[in-house]
Write an enzyme that holds these catalytic residues in place. Sequence first.
Site, PDB file in Angstrom:
ATOM      1  CG  ASP A  54      -0.295   0.085   2.377  1.00 39.92           C
ATOM      2  OD1 ASP A  54       0.910  -0.289   2.453  1.00 39.92           O
ATOM      3  OD2 ASP A  54      -0.997   0.183   3.612  1.00 39.92           O
ATOM      4  CB  SER A  55       4.533   1.680   0.130  1.00 44.09           C
ATOM      5  OG  SER A  55       4.696   0.723  -0.834  1.00 44.09           O
TER       6      SER A  55
ATOM      7  CG  ASP B 244       0.339  -4.163   1.790  1.00 41.24           C
ATOM      8  OD1 ASP B 244       0.403  -5.023   2.622  1.00 41.24           O
ATOM      9  OD2 ASP B 244       1.317  -3.313   1.692  1.00 41.24           O
TER      10      ASP B 244
ATOM     11  CE  LYS C 220       3.081  -6.101   3.666  1.00 46.25           C
ATOM     12  NZ  LYS C 220       2.454  -4.921   4.383  1.00 46.25           N
TER      13      LYS C 220
ATOM     14  CD  GLU D 129       0.444  -1.598   7.892  1.00 51.16           C
ATOM     15  OE1 GLU D 129      -0.016  -0.836   8.948  1.00 51.16           O
ATOM     16  OE2 GLU D 129       1.000  -1.260   7.196  1.00 51.16           O
TER      17      GLU D 129
ATOM     18  CD  GLU E 286       7.853  -0.516   7.879  1.00 48.40           C
ATOM     19  OE1 GLU E 286       7.024  -1.229   7.428  1.00 48.40           O
ATOM     20  OE2 GLU E 286       8.117   0.455   7.480  1.00 48.40           O
TER      21      GLU E 286
HETATM   22  O1  KIV Z   1       3.497  -0.965   1.752  1.00 47.89           O
HETATM   23  C1  KIV Z   1       4.829  -1.651   1.756  1.00 47.89           C
HETATM   24  O2  KIV Z   1       5.449  -1.347   0.511  1.00 47.89           O
HETATM   25  C2  KIV Z   1       5.108  -2.415   2.616  1.00 47.89           C
HETATM   26  C3  KIV Z   1       6.519  -2.949   2.744  1.00 47.89           C
HETATM   27  C4  KIV Z   1       7.695  -1.959   2.673  1.00 47.89           C
HETATM   28  C5  KIV Z   1       6.982  -4.003   3.669  1.00 47.89           C
HETATM   29  O3  KIV Z   1       4.403  -2.863   3.565  1.00 47.89           O
END
Ligand code: KIV
Length: 277
Positions: free
Chosen positions: A49-50, A88, A118, A120, A186
């Site tokens: 989600d970055s 994510d 993924k 959190e 992280e």
């Molecule tokens: O959103 C993301 O890119 C991440 C990774 C950097 C672990 O969660």
Amino acid sequence: MSATTHAKGSNPLSIRARKGGIPLVCLTAYTTPVARLVDPHCDLVLVGDSVGMVLHGLPSTVGVTLDMMILHGQAVRRGIENALLVVDMPFGSYEESPAQAFRNASRIMAETGCAAVKLEGGVSMAETISFLVARGIPVMAHVGLTPQGVNAFGGYTVQGRGEDAGGVIADARAVAYAGAFSVVLEKVPETLARAITAEIDIPTIGIGASPACDGQILVVDDMLGLFTDFRPKFVKRYAELGHATTEAVVAYAEDVRQRRFPGPEHVFAEKLPGKKS
Ligand code: KIV
């Protein structure tokens, strides 16, 4: 398998089986061309989600939507042949209840073709992780600094120092016990990453968490140096594509202004009978 090769056709089980072995190589990707470039060299590719901050200019990942993740997940899927594709779950799409998480995770998987999601959170998400795993959704967990909680954390600070270590250890234990096939750690101190990696039986994937982890992940744009003004301590730059892009654009602008581009080799002549253009 040597340290320079990676598993072909990775899946959640093969990733999990790499616990304690040759470190897992993981990168983010958000587009088809970048996915094609990273896929042959990675065990796992994450549509993080970055993407909201990296490609859309958002101030944090909090504003990222399910539709954005699905769109980028579909684009990356078209570029993946070997690595495990993980997408994510964005903020607000899974925290309410295990049922909400299942509804949205199954939509992500069905619409992108990814093999895992993924999310959190540690202890607070353990029930949701068990619920998803029991229903056929492989889950990669994410503990330590969890960027979707930036407003609660008050910034992107190192987690688990001193007395706070216990909380991160409890989170890592909880997600492993709940059935996650791996966990992102992280921004935690090296001693803590080493202790967690030694204790839990699933691979730890570090970002700002030292070489003690079972694998590493970076945001691809960070390691390529696409940002000239963003240099976090935990990122090693393997290229300076931001500076290279500026130089290329300056050269192009100068060529256009001086009428040096297009040159004769870029120009189409009138088609002559019998000649190929
Ligand atoms: O959103 C993301 O890119 C991440 C990774 C950097 C672990 O969660």
